[in-house]
Write a protein that holds these residues in place. Structure first.
Motif, PDB file in Angstrom:
ATOM      1  N   ILE A   1      90.128  27.616  32.954  1.00 52.69           N
ATOM      2  CA  ILE A   1      90.211  26.313  33.626  1.00 52.69           C
ATOM      3  C   ILE A   1      90.820  26.470  35.016  1.00 52.69           C
ATOM      4  O   ILE A   1      90.350  25.880  35.987  1.00 52.69           O
ATOM      5  N   ARG A   2      91.850  27.293  35.129  1.00 55.45           N
ATOM      6  CA  ARG A   2      92.573  27.457  36.392  1.00 55.45           C
ATOM      7  C   ARG A   2      91.649  27.882  37.536  1.00 55.45           C
ATOM      8  O   ARG A   2      91.872  27.495  38.682  1.00 55.45           O
ATOM      9  N   VAL A   3      90.599  28.638  37.226  1.00 59.39           N
ATOM     10  CA  VAL A   3      89.673  29.103  38.253  1.00 59.39           C
ATOM     11  C   VAL A   3      89.045  27.933  39.006  1.00 59.39           C
ATOM     12  O   VAL A   3      88.828  28.006  40.215  1.00 59.39           O
ATOM     13  N   TYR A   4      88.783  26.821  38.317  1.00 62.52           N
ATOM     14  CA  TYR A   4      88.074  25.681  38.919  1.00 62.52           C
ATOM     15  C   TYR A   4      88.954  24.440  39.088  1.00 62.52           C
ATOM     16  O   TYR A   4      88.489  23.422  39.573  1.00 62.52           O
ATOM     17  N   ASP A   5      90.199  24.523  38.681  1.00 62.98           N
ATOM     18  CA  ASP A   5      91.119  23.387  38.717  1.00 62.98           C
ATOM     19  C   ASP A   5      91.709  23.233  40.122  1.00 62.98           C
ATOM     20  O   ASP A   5      92.793  23.730  40.414  1.00 62.98           O
ATOM     21  N   THR A   6      91.008  22.520  41.000  1.00 66.94           N
ATOM     22  CA  THR A   6      91.409  22.445  42.406  1.00 66.94           C
ATOM     23  C   THR A   6      92.666  21.622  42.630  1.00 66.94           C
ATOM     24  O   THR A   6      93.397  21.872  43.582  1.00 66.94           O
ATOM     25  N   ASN A   7      92.944  20.643  41.764  1.00 68.49           N
ATOM     26  CA  ASN A   7      94.157  19.844  41.956  1.00 68.49           C
ATOM     27  C   ASN A   7      95.335  20.365  41.119  1.00 68.49           C
ATOM     28  O   ASN A   7      96.401  19.764  41.106  1.00 68.49           O
ATOM     29  N   LEU A   8      95.123  21.469  40.432  1.00 71.54           N
ATOM     30  CA  LEU A   8      96.178  22.189  39.694  1.00 71.54           C
ATOM     31  C   LEU A   8      96.903  21.346  38.650  1.00 71.54           C
ATOM     32  O   LEU A   8      98.098  21.512  38.421  1.00 71.54           O
ATOM     33  N   ASP A   9      96.137  20.461  37.959  1.00 74.67           N
ATOM     34  CA  ASP A   9      96.761  19.651  36.913  1.00 74.67           C
ATOM     35  C   ASP A   9      96.573  20.259  35.513  1.00 74.67           C
ATOM     36  O   ASP A   9      96.969  19.673  34.523  1.00 74.67           O
ATOM     37  N   GLY A  10      95.947  21.434  35.443  1.00 70.68           N
ATOM     38  CA  GLY A  10      95.792  22.115  34.158  1.00 70.68           C
ATOM     39  C   GLY A  10      94.609  21.669  33.334  1.00 70.68           C
ATOM     40  O   GLY A  10      94.440  22.095  32.196  1.00 70.68           O
ATOM     41  N   GLN A  11      93.754  20.822  33.899  1.00 73.54           N
ATOM     42  CA  GLN A  11      92.550  20.364  33.210  1.00 73.54           C
ATOM     43  C   GLN A  11      91.459  20.141  34.239  1.00 73.54           C
ATOM     44  O   GLN A  11      91.709  20.115  35.435  1.00 73.54           O
ATOM     45  N   LEU A  12      90.230  19.991  33.750  1.00 70.39           N
ATOM     46  CA  LEU A  12      89.102  19.766  34.650  1.00 70.39           C
ATOM     47  C   LEU A  12      88.677  18.305  34.612  1.00 70.39           C
ATOM     48  O   LEU A  12      88.439  17.754  33.539  1.00 70.39           O
ATOM     49  N   ASP A  13      88.580  17.698  35.790  1.00 68.92           N
ATOM     50  CA  ASP A  13      87.953  16.378  35.876  1.00 68.92           C
ATOM     51  C   ASP A  13      86.458  16.601  36.107  1.00 68.92           C
ATOM     52  O   ASP A  13      85.998  17.749  36.197  1.00 68.92           O
ATOM     53  N   PHE A  14      85.686  15.525  36.194  1.00 69.08           N
ATOM     54  CA  PHE A  14      84.239  15.683  36.302  1.00 69.08           C
ATOM     55  C   PHE A  14      83.836  16.435  37.564  1.00 69.08           C
ATOM     56  O   PHE A  14      82.959  17.298  37.520  1.00 69.08           O
ATOM     57  N   GLU A  15      84.459  16.138  38.699  1.00 69.90           N
ATOM     58  CA  GLU A  15      84.091  16.817  39.948  1.00 69.90           C
ATOM     59  C   GLU A  15      84.376  18.311  39.874  1.00 69.90           C
ATOM     60  O   GLU A  15      83.583  19.126  40.338  1.00 69.90           O
ATOM     61  N   GLU A  16      85.491  18.685  39.271  1.00 68.69           N
ATOM     62  CA  GLU A  16      85.811  20.105  39.106  1.00 68.69           C
ATOM     63  C   GLU A  16      84.810  20.764  38.157  1.00 68.69           C
ATOM     64  O   GLU A  16      84.358  21.888  38.397  1.00 68.69           O
ATOM     65  N   PHE A  17      84.454  20.056  37.084  1.00 72.37           N
ATOM     66  CA  PHE A  17      83.455  20.557  36.137  1.00 72.37           C
ATOM     67  C   PHE A  17      82.113  20.748  36.841  1.00 72.37           C
ATOM     68  O   PHE A  17      81.454  21.769  36.670  1.00 72.37           O
ATOM     69  N   LYS A  18      81.735  19.759  37.654  1.00 74.84           N
ATOM     70  CA  LYS A  18      80.472  19.820  38.387  1.00 74.84           C
ATOM     71  C   LYS A  18      80.476  21.012  39.344  1.00 74.84           C
ATOM     72  O   LYS A  18      79.502  21.770  39.391  1.00 74.84           O
ATOM     73  N   ASN A  19      81.557  21.198  40.066  1.00 75.81           N
ATOM     74  CA  ASN A  19      81.659  22.347  40.965  1.00 75.81           C
ATOM     75  C   ASN A  19      81.569  23.663  40.199  1.00 75.81           C
ATOM     76  O   ASN A  19      80.917  24.608  40.645  1.00 75.81           O
ATOM     77  N   MET A  20      82.204  23.713  39.044  1.00 74.32           N
ATOM     78  CA  MET A  20      82.139  24.906  38.211  1.00 74.32           C
ATOM     79  C   MET A  20      80.701  25.196  37.805  1.00 74.32           C
ATOM     80  O   MET A  20      80.231  26.314  37.898  1.00 74.32           O
ATOM     81  N   MET A  21      79.997  24.157  37.380  1.00 75.79           N
ATOM     82  CA  MET A  21      78.622  24.349  36.931  1.00 75.79           C
ATOM     83  C   MET A  21      77.719  24.783  38.085  1.00 75.79           C
ATOM     84  O   MET A  21      76.872  25.647  37.912  1.00 75.79           O
ATOM     85  N   PHE A  22      77.896  24.213  39.251  1.00 74.94           N
ATOM     86  CA  PHE A  22      77.076  24.609  40.392  1.00 74.94           C
ATOM     87  C   PHE A  22      77.386  26.037  40.817  1.00 74.94           C
ATOM     88  O   PHE A  22      76.482  26.778  41.172  1.00 74.94           O
ATOM     89  N   LEU A  23      78.639  26.441  40.748  1.00 77.01           N
ATOM     90  CA  LEU A  23      78.987  27.827  41.081  1.00 77.01           C
ATOM     91  C   LEU A  23      78.475  28.776  40.025  1.00 77.01           C
ATOM     92  O   LEU A  23      78.088  29.888  40.329  1.00 77.01           O
ATOM     93  N   THR A  24      78.459  28.341  38.775  1.00 74.58           N
ATOM     94  CA  THR A  24      78.000  29.170  37.678  1.00 74.58           C
ATOM     95  C   THR A  24      76.505  29.415  37.749  1.00 74.58           C
ATOM     96  O   THR A  24      76.042  30.519  37.473  1.00 74.58           O
ATOM     97  N   ILE A  25      75.730  28.391  38.139  1.00 69.44           N
ATOM     98  CA  ILE A  25      74.273  28.552  38.121  1.00 69.44           C
ATOM     99  C   ILE A  25      73.702  28.926  39.478  1.00 69.44           C
ATOM    100  O   ILE A  25      72.509  29.119  39.592  1.00 69.44           O
ATOM    101  N   SER A  26      74.521  29.055  40.478  1.00 70.34           N
ATOM    102  CA  SER A  26      74.022  29.448  41.811  1.00 70.34           C
ATOM    103  C   SER A  26      73.705  30.915  41.865  1.00 70.34           C
ATOM    104  O   SER A  26      74.253  31.711  41.227  1.00 70.34           O
TER     105      SER A  26
END
Length: 156
Positions: A131-156
């Protein structure tokens, strides 16, 4: 950094290959896709793969084909594809957000990966690190925007 590397994909393949014959049926593949919120009919899968069973190389090719972004077609097609992609991401996010609070916690991530038989506690993996890899606001969890960014980086 991609969450699913070749080793991860091989583990997924082996988990899907229940009888150990080195092949995954389209039914088994469709079960996994359905569990992750991706909907295909068996006919669509057969059309995409050209086969009724996949060896590991075919599985990798299929993974690449559904994870690569398609930028062909008119602007209208691209806009419709983007809307479908956003809808798919919302559905995938809901699969992981078990309590519906709008965040994916470490416990939720581990729970879903365990249900999909993709989590091995002895692997040394730590979902907090994942989670920490994509957790841009450092709250220890992923919100939808962080999840979306993770998915786009994963499939790029």
């Amino acid at each position: 950094m991609s969450i699913l590397n070749n080793s991860d994909l091989h583990q997924i393949f082996e988990n899907l290959d229940k009888n150990g014959d080195g092949l995954v049926s389209l039914e088994e593949l469709n079960w996994l896709l359905d569990k992750t919120g991706v909907k295909f009919s068996l006919g669509e899968l057969e059309s995409l793969t050209g086969k009724t069973r996949l060896d590991f190389n075919g599985f990798l090719l299929f993974y690449d084909s559904i994870s690569n972004k398609q930028n062909n077609g008119s602007n209208e097609d691209v806009e419709e594809g983007n809307e479908n992609q956003e809808s798919d991401l919302v559905n995938a996010f809901k699969v992981f957000d078990l309590n519906g609070d709008g965040f994916i916690s470490c416990e939720e991530l581990q729970n879903v990966l365990s249900r999909l038989e993709l989590w091995d506690a002895s692997s040394g993996r730590d979902c907090r690190t994942m989670i920490r890899v994509y957790d841009t606001n450092l709250d220890g969890q992923l919100d939808f925007e962080e999840f979306k960014n993770m998915m786009f980086l994963t499939i790029s």
